[in-house]
Design a protein around this motif. Structure first.
Motif, PDB file in Angstrom:
ATOM      1  N   LEU A  73       3.720  -7.648  -0.406  1.00  0.00           N
ATOM      2  CA  LEU A  73       2.973  -6.696  -1.208  1.00  0.00           C
ATOM      3  C   LEU A  73       3.538  -5.316  -0.909  1.00  0.00           C
ATOM      4  CD1 LEU A  73       0.995  -9.146  -1.231  1.00  0.00           C
ATOM      5  CD2 LEU A  73      -0.866  -7.486  -1.327  1.00  0.00           C
ATOM      6  N   GLY A  74       3.877  -4.560  -1.951  1.00  0.00           N
ATOM      7  CA  GLY A  74       4.444  -3.228  -1.757  1.00  0.00           C
ATOM      8  C   GLY A  74       3.861  -2.229  -2.736  1.00  0.00           C
ATOM      9  N   LYS A  75       3.879  -0.970  -2.373  1.00  0.00           N
ATOM     10  CA  LYS A  75       3.298   0.055  -3.234  1.00  0.00           C
ATOM     11  C   LYS A  75       4.010   0.082  -4.580  1.00  0.00           C
ATOM     12  CE  LYS A  75       6.066   3.645  -0.976  1.00  0.00           C
ATOM     13  NZ  LYS A  75       6.043   4.941  -0.276  1.00  0.00           N
ATOM     14  N   ASP A  76       3.251   0.328  -5.638  1.00  0.00           N
ATOM     15  CA  ASP A  76       3.780   0.212  -6.985  1.00  0.00           C
ATOM     16  C   ASP A  76       4.885   1.221  -7.273  1.00  0.00           C
ATOM     17  OD1 ASP A  76       1.323   1.964  -6.835  1.00  0.00           O
ATOM     18  OD2 ASP A  76       1.961   2.494  -8.853  1.00  0.00           O
ATOM     19  N   SER A  77       4.889   2.364  -6.565  1.00  0.00           N
ATOM     20  CA  SER A  77       5.915   3.374  -6.832  1.00  0.00           C
ATOM     21  C   SER A  77       7.321   2.850  -6.531  1.00  0.00           C
ATOM     22  CB  SER A  77       5.651   4.638  -6.014  1.00  0.00           C
ATOM     23  OG  SER A  77       5.642   4.355  -4.621  1.00  0.00           O
ATOM     24  N   LEU A  78       7.431   1.906  -5.587  1.00  0.00           N
ATOM     25  CA  LEU A  78       8.743   1.320  -5.298  1.00  0.00           C
ATOM     26  C   LEU A  78       9.287   0.557  -6.497  1.00  0.00           C
ATOM     27  CD1 LEU A  78       8.149  -0.093  -1.692  1.00  0.00           C
ATOM     28  CD2 LEU A  78       9.472   1.933  -2.320  1.00  0.00           C
ATOM     29  N   PHE A  79       8.380  -0.022  -7.268  1.00  0.00           N
ATOM     30  CA  PHE A  79       8.786  -0.840  -8.404  1.00  0.00           C
ATOM     31  C   PHE A  79       9.152   0.009  -9.620  1.00  0.00           C
ATOM     32  CE2 PHE A  79       6.513  -3.529  -5.572  1.00  0.00           C
ATOM     33  CZ  PHE A  79       7.004  -4.807  -5.746  1.00  0.00           C
ATOM     34  N   GLU A  80       8.944   1.323  -9.501  1.00  0.00           N
ATOM     35  CA  GLU A  80       9.295   2.240 -10.577  1.00  0.00           C
ATOM     36  C   GLU A  80      10.660   2.887 -10.364  1.00  0.00           C
ATOM     37  OE1 GLU A  80       6.048   4.948 -10.484  1.00  0.00           O
ATOM     38  OE2 GLU A  80       4.551   3.434 -11.087  1.00  0.00           O
ATOM     39  N   ILE A  81      11.290   2.637  -9.211  1.00  0.00           N
ATOM     40  CA  ILE A  81      12.600   3.210  -8.924  1.00  0.00           C
ATOM     41  C   ILE A  81      13.656   2.455  -9.726  1.00  0.00           C
ATOM     42  CG2 ILE A  81      14.311   3.671  -7.131  1.00  0.00           C
ATOM     43  CD1 ILE A  81      12.018   3.711  -5.111  1.00  0.00           C
ATOM     44  N   ASP A 255       1.510   5.145   0.084  1.00  0.00           N
ATOM     45  CA  ASP A 255       2.230   4.196   0.948  1.00  0.00           C
ATOM     46  C   ASP A 255       1.292   3.056   1.272  1.00  0.00           C
ATOM     47  OD1 ASP A 255       4.081   3.047   2.622  1.00  0.00           O
ATOM     48  OD2 ASP A 255       3.462   4.239   4.344  1.00  0.00           O
ATOM     49  N   ASP A 256       0.755   2.416   0.252  1.00  0.00           N
ATOM     50  CA  ASP A 256      -0.269   1.401   0.452  1.00  0.00           C
ATOM     51  C   ASP A 256       0.306   0.018   0.221  1.00  0.00           C
ATOM     52  OD1 ASP A 256      -2.549  -0.323   0.235  1.00  0.00           O
ATOM     53  OD2 ASP A 256      -3.740   1.508   0.027  1.00  0.00           O
ATOM     54  N   THR A 257       0.260  -0.824   1.225  1.00  0.00           N
ATOM     55  CA  THR A 257       0.789  -2.177   1.119  1.00  0.00           C
ATOM     56  C   THR A 257      -0.231  -3.183   1.636  1.00  0.00           C
ATOM     57  OG1 THR A 257       1.884  -1.770   3.227  1.00  0.00           O
ATOM     58  CG2 THR A 257       3.211  -1.529   1.273  1.00  0.00           C
ATOM     59  N   SER A 258      -1.483  -2.904   1.413  1.00  0.00           N
ATOM     60  CA  SER A 258      -2.515  -3.708   2.060  1.00  0.00           C
ATOM     61  C   SER A 258      -3.328  -4.566   1.124  1.00  0.00           C
ATOM     62  CB  SER A 258      -3.511  -2.788   2.772  1.00  0.00           C
ATOM     63  OG  SER A 258      -4.243  -2.056   1.829  1.00  0.00           O
ATOM     64  N   GLY A 259      -3.404  -4.227  -0.145  1.00  0.00           N
ATOM     65  CA  GLY A 259      -4.479  -4.756  -0.962  1.00  0.00           C
ATOM     66  C   GLY A 259      -5.690  -3.847  -0.795  1.00  0.00           C
ATOM     67  N   GLU A 260      -6.836  -4.335  -1.155  1.00  0.00           N
ATOM     68  CA  GLU A 260      -8.034  -3.500  -1.147  1.00  0.00           C
ATOM     69  C   GLU A 260      -8.618  -3.354   0.251  1.00  0.00           C
ATOM     70  OE1 GLU A 260      -8.832  -7.634  -1.287  1.00  0.00           O
ATOM     71  OE2 GLU A 260      -7.712  -6.424  -2.679  1.00  0.00           O
TER      72      GLU A 260
END
Length: 261
Positions: A73-81, A255-260
């Motif tokens: 699970l990784g923060k969505d901003s990484l997937f926008e690069i 920098d959130d990689t945790s889920g809720e």
């Protein structure tokens, strides 16, 4: 399901491993322990502490060489690069969307991956620890929620050394001299007494606190010292839970990689 061999991984995953693994082998020394605690087959959650932006790379290396390549699970901003985001998606990694209509997608994707027999890596702190001494801080509940929902093993991992390559929130890595990356996996956290309880706030907090206690104990073994005082809670200290806490203009990068929580 049995452990995936490299040939069974998505092509993008194998390509990333082929490109990054030689670099990591050349740039780091490795002190790896406890891989016998990873199930030889079936899905499970593996939960490491978070101390540097380098963590996902060195931890993925640890898991890949253990024979249980892991999806993260990784923060969505990484997937926008550009390029990077596409490679992450094609390799099966899971974006986390916080505070949006897609917030539950990561949880559902993680549960589906576990049920398909895949190891899923979740950083339970959700961000680089705010603890001044880099001890694990208060965990978010995403890892425990996935483990309780699927009743899969929840394996704690402590890591140390990535912060010497790239200090928390630094931008310039220090590659020389070669740094030692220490990883220690422990036995799965026993959650069996919680399986028949509702997956509510109390149950999730109980499971998460058990996990963070186990990670801390493993890290104490690596560092050769004891964590002191109460586990750091950003909310009690008025520290932002996302972004760079050293900035004074508010969080600018999630920098959130945790889920809720």
């Amino acid at each position: 399901m049995s452990a995936a061999s490299p040939a069974e991984l998505p092509l993008s995953y194998r390509t990333l491993a082929a490109l990054l693994r030689p670099v990591l082998l050349a740039a780091t020394k490795r002190d790896w322990r406890g891989t016998e605690h990873f199930p030889e087959e079936g899905g499970f959650v593996v939960a490491p502490n978070h101390i540097s932006y380098v963590d996902p790379l060195v931890f993925a290396h640890f898991m890949y060489d253990s024979g249980r390549p892991t999806y993260f699970l990784g923060k969505d901003s990484l997937f926008e690069i550009p390029v990077v985001g596409g490679a992450l998606r094609r390799s099966g990694q899971i974006p986390v969307y916080r505070n949006s209509l897609k917030a539950t997608d990561a949880y559902q994707a993680a549960v589906a991956a576990i049920r398909a027999g895949k190891p899923v890596g979740i950083f339970p702190e959700g961000t680089i620890t705010r603890d001044p001494a880099l001890w694990p801080m208060r965990g978010k509940t995403g890892a425990a929620r996935v483990a309780l929902e699927t009743r899969c093993p929840l394996v704690p991992v402590a890591q140390w050394g990535a912060q010497d390559i790239l200090a928390p929130y630094a931008r310039r890595p220090r590659l020389f001299p070669r740094r030692t990356i220490s990883m220690a996996a422990g036995p799965a956290v026993d959650l069996s007494d919680l399986y028949e309880r509702p997956i509510d706030t109390v149950t999730l907090r109980t499971a998460t606190d058990r996990l963070m206690t186990r990670i801390t104990a493993l890290l104490e073994g690596i560092r050769g010292e004891r964590a002191t005082g109460e586990r750091f809670d950003p909310r009690k200290h008025g520290v932002p839970e996302t972004g760079d806490p050293t900035r004074h203009d508010g969080p600018t990068q999630r920098d959130d990689t945790s889920g809720e929580d």
